[in-house]
Scaffold this motif. Structure first.
Motif, short mmCIF file in Angstrom:
data_model
loop_
_atom_site.label_atom_id
_atom_site.label_comp_id
_atom_site.label_asym_id
_atom_site.label_seq_id
_atom_site.Cartn_x
_atom_site.Cartn_y
_atom_site.Cartn_z
N MET A 1 -21.72 -29.74 36.37
CA MET A 1 -21.71 -28.48 37.13
C MET A 1 -22.10 -27.32 36.21
SD MET A 1 -20.88 -26.95 40.01
CE MET A 1 -20.43 -25.35 40.58
N ARG A 2 -23.13 -26.62 36.58
CA ARG A 2 -23.60 -25.53 35.73
C ARG A 2 -22.77 -24.27 35.96
NH1 ARG A 2 -28.30 -25.56 33.12
NH2 ARG A 2 -29.20 -27.20 34.40
N GLU A 3 -22.27 -23.71 34.85
CA GLU A 3 -21.44 -22.50 34.96
C GLU A 3 -22.33 -21.26 35.05
OE1 GLU A 3 -17.93 -21.35 32.37
OE2 GLU A 3 -18.78 -23.08 31.35
N SER A 4 -21.77 -20.18 35.57
CA SER A 4 -22.45 -18.88 35.53
C SER A 4 -21.54 -17.89 34.83
CB SER A 4 -22.69 -18.35 36.95
OG SER A 4 -23.75 -19.01 37.54
N LEU A 5 -22.12 -17.11 33.95
CA LEU A 5 -21.36 -16.05 33.28
C LEU A 5 -22.08 -14.74 33.58
CD1 LEU A 5 -20.94 -17.77 29.82
CD2 LEU A 5 -19.18 -17.50 31.56
N GLU A 6 -21.32 -13.71 33.82
CA GLU A 6 -21.96 -12.43 34.18
C GLU A 6 -21.75 -11.38 33.09
OE1 GLU A 6 -21.55 -10.78 38.08
OE2 GLU A 6 -21.37 -12.79 38.94
N PHE A 7 -22.81 -10.68 32.80
CA PHE A 7 -22.76 -9.56 31.85
C PHE A 7 -23.46 -8.38 32.51
CE2 PHE A 7 -22.97 -13.48 29.42
CZ PHE A 7 -21.85 -13.36 28.62
N ASP A 8 -23.20 -7.22 31.95
CA ASP A 8 -24.00 -6.07 32.42
C ASP A 8 -25.38 -6.10 31.77
OD1 ASP A 8 -22.15 -4.56 34.17
OD2 ASP A 8 -20.90 -4.64 32.38
N VAL A 9 -25.37 -6.32 30.45
CA VAL A 9 -26.65 -6.28 29.73
C VAL A 9 -26.72 -7.51 28.83
CG1 VAL A 9 -28.14 -4.93 28.21
CG2 VAL A 9 -26.52 -3.76 29.72
N LEU A 10 -27.84 -8.21 28.89
CA LEU A 10 -28.01 -9.43 28.10
C LEU A 10 -29.27 -9.29 27.24
CD1 LEU A 10 -27.33 -12.47 27.55
CD2 LEU A 10 -28.91 -13.01 29.41
N PHE A 11 -29.07 -9.37 25.93
CA PHE A 11 -30.20 -9.38 24.99
C PHE A 11 -30.50 -10.83 24.61
CE2 PHE A 11 -28.51 -5.13 24.54
CZ PHE A 11 -29.61 -4.34 24.28
N VAL A 12 -31.76 -11.21 24.65
CA VAL A 12 -32.15 -12.59 24.32
C VAL A 12 -32.82 -12.58 22.95
CG1 VAL A 12 -33.46 -14.60 25.04
CG2 VAL A 12 -32.47 -13.09 26.75
N GLY A 13 -32.18 -13.24 21.97
CA GLY A 13 -32.73 -13.27 20.60
C GLY A 13 -32.03 -12.24 19.74
N ALA A 14 -31.40 -12.72 18.66
CA ALA A 14 -30.61 -11.78 17.84
C ALA A 14 -31.41 -11.29 16.64
CB ALA A 14 -29.32 -12.46 17.38
N GLY A 15 -32.59 -10.78 16.90
CA GLY A 15 -33.37 -10.15 15.82
C GLY A 15 -32.96 -8.69 15.69
N PRO A 16 -33.66 -7.98 14.79
CA PRO A 16 -33.29 -6.57 14.57
C PRO A 16 -33.46 -5.70 15.81
CG PRO A 16 -35.28 -7.16 13.35
CD PRO A 16 -34.73 -8.42 13.90
N ALA A 17 -34.42 -6.02 16.67
CA ALA A 17 -34.64 -5.20 17.86
C ALA A 17 -33.45 -5.32 18.81
CB ALA A 17 -35.93 -5.63 18.57
N SER A 18 -33.03 -6.54 19.10
CA SER A 18 -31.91 -6.74 20.04
C SER A 18 -30.62 -6.18 19.46
CB SER A 18 -31.70 -8.23 20.31
OG SER A 18 -32.73 -8.74 21.09
N LEU A 19 -30.38 -6.44 18.17
CA LEU A 19 -29.11 -5.99 17.60
C LEU A 19 -29.06 -4.46 17.53
CD1 LEU A 19 -28.70 -8.72 14.86
CD2 LEU A 19 -27.40 -8.51 16.98
N ALA A 20 -30.20 -3.85 17.18
CA ALA A 20 -30.22 -2.38 17.18
C ALA A 20 -29.99 -1.87 18.60
CB ALA A 20 -31.56 -1.88 16.63
N GLY A 21 -30.56 -2.56 19.59
CA GLY A 21 -30.39 -2.15 20.99
C GLY A 21 -28.94 -2.29 21.43
N ALA A 22 -28.33 -3.43 21.10
CA ALA A 22 -26.94 -3.65 21.51
C ALA A 22 -26.01 -2.64 20.84
CB ALA A 22 -26.53 -5.08 21.15
N TYR A 23 -26.29 -2.36 19.57
CA TYR A 23 -25.45 -1.39 18.84
C TYR A 23 -25.61 0.00 19.46
CZ TYR A 23 -23.26 1.10 14.99
OH TYR A 23 -22.43 1.89 14.24
N ARG A 24 -26.86 0.39 19.70
CA ARG A 24 -27.13 1.74 20.25
C ARG A 24 -26.46 1.91 21.61
NH1 ARG A 24 -27.26 6.68 19.79
NH2 ARG A 24 -28.78 7.89 20.96
N LEU A 25 -26.51 0.86 22.42
CA LEU A 25 -25.91 0.97 23.75
C LEU A 25 -24.39 1.13 23.63
CD1 LEU A 25 -26.32 0.95 26.78
CD2 LEU A 25 -26.27 -1.55 26.74
N SER A 26 -23.77 0.35 22.76
CA SER A 26 -22.32 0.49 22.64
C SER A 26 -21.95 1.83 22.02
CB SER A 26 -21.70 -0.68 21.87
OG SER A 26 -22.47 -1.03 20.81
N GLN A 27 -22.80 2.33 21.15
CA GLN A 27 -22.58 3.65 20.54
C GLN A 27 -22.64 4.75 21.62
OE1 GLN A 27 -25.98 4.83 18.13
NE2 GLN A 27 -24.63 5.03 16.35
N LEU A 28 -23.64 4.68 22.48
CA LEU A 28 -23.78 5.68 23.55
C LEU A 28 -22.59 5.63 24.51
CD1 LEU A 28 -27.58 5.20 24.30
CD2 LEU A 28 -26.52 7.34 23.53
#
Ligand code: SF4
Length: 566
Positions: A1-28
């Motif tokens: 059975m495939r599970e579903s998980l819900e998020f508001d914002v999902l970044f795919v790939g933990a490179g510098p672009a995604s991590l900077a984006g995730a950090y900036r969003l939490s900062q704002l």
């Protein structure tokens, strides 16, 4: 059975672009909630917003690889006190050198062209920077899930609603083993694709939704890199050396780099444009040839190889950027071609793109409106930013090299004095695989031995130069062999009945990890063997296959390279 998980914002790939984006969003969000608490702003608090980052590598930074020199501009904006927080930027650039190489000699450039002056920049390990950025994100409450590749975008009508992550425990025939776990569906109001160059989800989205309509074709290079431990005091930390010329000559785009980090660690790499004509070209062999040059060999003498990796580089620039917004989804970083190929840098642009995406998403969260019009603020913000001005100023740079190195230097000089225009507002180009010439056109009966001639065969000594298998060993690459092959060749008949005769199966040459082997050449009954467990996830095969029948898809989560300090 495939599970579903819900998020508001999902970044795919933990490179510098995604991590900077995730950090900036939490900062704002943090700043907003504080202002609401203090009565300085009205509206509801957003602290319940869930932000997740998924990464296909075993650790958050296992697949992080770059040269790398960092222009700290985006990092300074994002985390102004990065130094006191221990950001791993311990090696400011102290010296720049550029050499034009002939087979035996080096000719120093009398002046360093301004775009290649690295004063104020840092020699870094991208892996260490990514590891540190991930820690900063986690301290802000971002959920980071290594070992979770995004394998499929989920849609509701035309809207992206999230990502299906990869199943675990399938055997090589695709049948569930005893440890089978279906990958969960990760649903999000906004999905942000920061998968790096030639990301699988990005490629499919761009094709499905025509996000490249009216744009120039993307073109790539492959960067091949080793990490060496040098004897003490061989080279001052912070020394940066770039080379042009040998062994790429006039026709193949690219060049070498040597970046000295602290701890006597030297980044040793060659970038090879994936737009060469000779299907026998082997970037890994060119890399070995380059290391045999007296300049490089002298620096590496008595040193020790400690790491290896390879990765595609999106070189197309401004006009190759796809439309970066679609319903429910944004594209950032290398996936959206944020790279300044004139300055040989993209980390700062990738980070800025993630930050701009975060600012647009924050506005959506405030408004409770995630429509593509509202998400389109990302593009407006980009167009108002220094990142757009930097990309626009070099909009034709890479395409200027389409006719070779000398033409490229001419166009590059002209573009510098015309604000990036050069001879035309927009230089035309074509994809790299379309430039491969058939053997009937090159006059070769069979494909030539890569980079060598009969009298000039490449000899690997296992001290300075290594075969691909030895190099792959130093990348820490591992894949469970009892899983479906993640390199999908859509039609083997084309490999055997056309490619062998027309191009000599260039996959066996361009792959820097010896994944593709053609067996049975002597008998005439050729067979393609895919050693997928060697794959370092560089994506060259997906890009350079002449018939575009190879699809690289993510293997089981956590498999692949295990880069350290790369
Ligand atoms: Fe790169 Fe493809 Fe070879 Fe993997 S199989 S290392 S992605 S060229």
């Amino acid at each position: 059975m495939r599970e579903s998980l819900e998020f508001d914002v999902l970044f795919v790939g933990a490179g510098p672009a995604s991590l900077a984006g995730a950090y900036r969003l939490s900062q704002l969000i943090e700043e907003h909630d504080l202002a609401v608490s203090q009565g300085k702003r009205t509206g509801r608090k957003l602290k319940e917003t869930s932000i997740a980052v998924i990464e296909k590598g075993k650790e958050v930074n296992s697949h992080a690889l770059s040269g790398a020199i960092l222009d700290p501009r985006a990092l300074e904006e994002l985390i102004p006190d990065f130094a006191s927080l221990g950001a791993p930027l311990d090696t400011p650039v102290v010296k720049d050198h550029i050499y034009y190489l002939t087979q035996r000699r080096k000719l120093p450039f009398p002046l360093i062209p301004p775009p290649l002056n690295n004063h104020g920049n840092y020699v870094i390990s991208l892996g260490r920077l990514v590891g540190w950025l991930a820690q900063q994100c986690e301290q802000k409450g971002v959920n980071i899930f290594p070992g979770f590749p995004g394998v499929e975008l989920l849609f509701e009508a035309d809207r992206v609603t999230g990502v299906r992550s990869g199943d675990k425990g399938l055997d090589k025939n695709g049948k569930p083993r005893s440890n089978y776990e279906p990958g969960p569906d990760l649903l999000a109001k906004v999905t942000v694709l920061g998968e790096g160059p030639r990301g699988t989800l990005t490629k499919n989205l761009v094709q499905k939704c025509g996000l490249d309509a009216g744009r120039s074709p993307q073109v790539y290079s492959v960067g091949i890199k080793e990490l060496w431990q040098l004897p003490k005091d061989r080279l001052q930390a912070g020394t940066v050396i770039h080379t042009l010329g040998y062994p790429l000559g006039q026709k193949i785009f690219g060049g070498g780099f040597l970046y000295m980090m602290s701890g006597e660690l030297l980044d040793v790499g060659l970038v090879v444009g994936l737009e060469y004509e000779d299907p026998g070209t082997d970037p890994h062999h060119l890399f070995a040839r380059w290391k045999q040059h007296p300049l490089v060999a002298g620096l590496l003498k008595d040193g020790k190889l400690i790491g290896y990796g390879a990765k595609a580089i999106p070189e197309g620039g401004f006009y190759s950027q796809p439309r970066m917004v679609h319903d429910g989804v944004l594209i950032i970083g290398d996936s959206a071609s944020f790279l300044n190929s004139q300055r040989l840098k993209g980390i700062h642009l990738g980070m800025k793109s993630g930050m701009l995406a975060a600012e647009a998403i924050f506005e959506c969260l405030l408004a409770g409106d995630f429509s593509s019009e509202k998400l389109g603020r990302y593009v407006e913000k980009y167009e108002e930013s220094w990142a757009w001005r930097e990309m626009y100023r070099v909009r034709n740079f890479h395409q200027g090299f389409d006719s070779g190195l000398l033409a490229g230097m001419f166009h590059g000089g002209l573009q510098m004095v015309t604000g990036g225009r050069g001879l035309r507002q927009r230089y035309n180009t074509k994809t790299g695989h379309e430039r491969l010439r058939k053997m009937s056109e090159t006059g070769a009966a069979t494909v030539r031995q890569p980079t060598g001639t009969a009298t000039d065969a490449l000899r690997l000594d296992n001290v300075l130069t290594f075969d691909k298998a030895t190099d792959v060993y130093h990348s820490g690459t591992a894949h469970d062999e009892d899983q479906p092959c993640h390199l999908h060749v859509r039609d083997l008949n084309i490999c055997y009945n056309r490619c062998t005769h027309e191009f000599g199966n260039p996959c066996q040459h361009f792959c820097p990890a010896a994944v593709y082997e053609i067996l049975g050449k002597e008998s005439g009954q050729v067979q393609l063997q895919i050693n997928f467990s060697n794959c370092v996830h560089c994506k060259t095969c997906d890009i350079m296959d002449p018939y575009q029948i190879i699809d690289w898809v993510p293997p089981e989560g956590g498999d692949g390279p295990n880069y350290k300090n790369m």
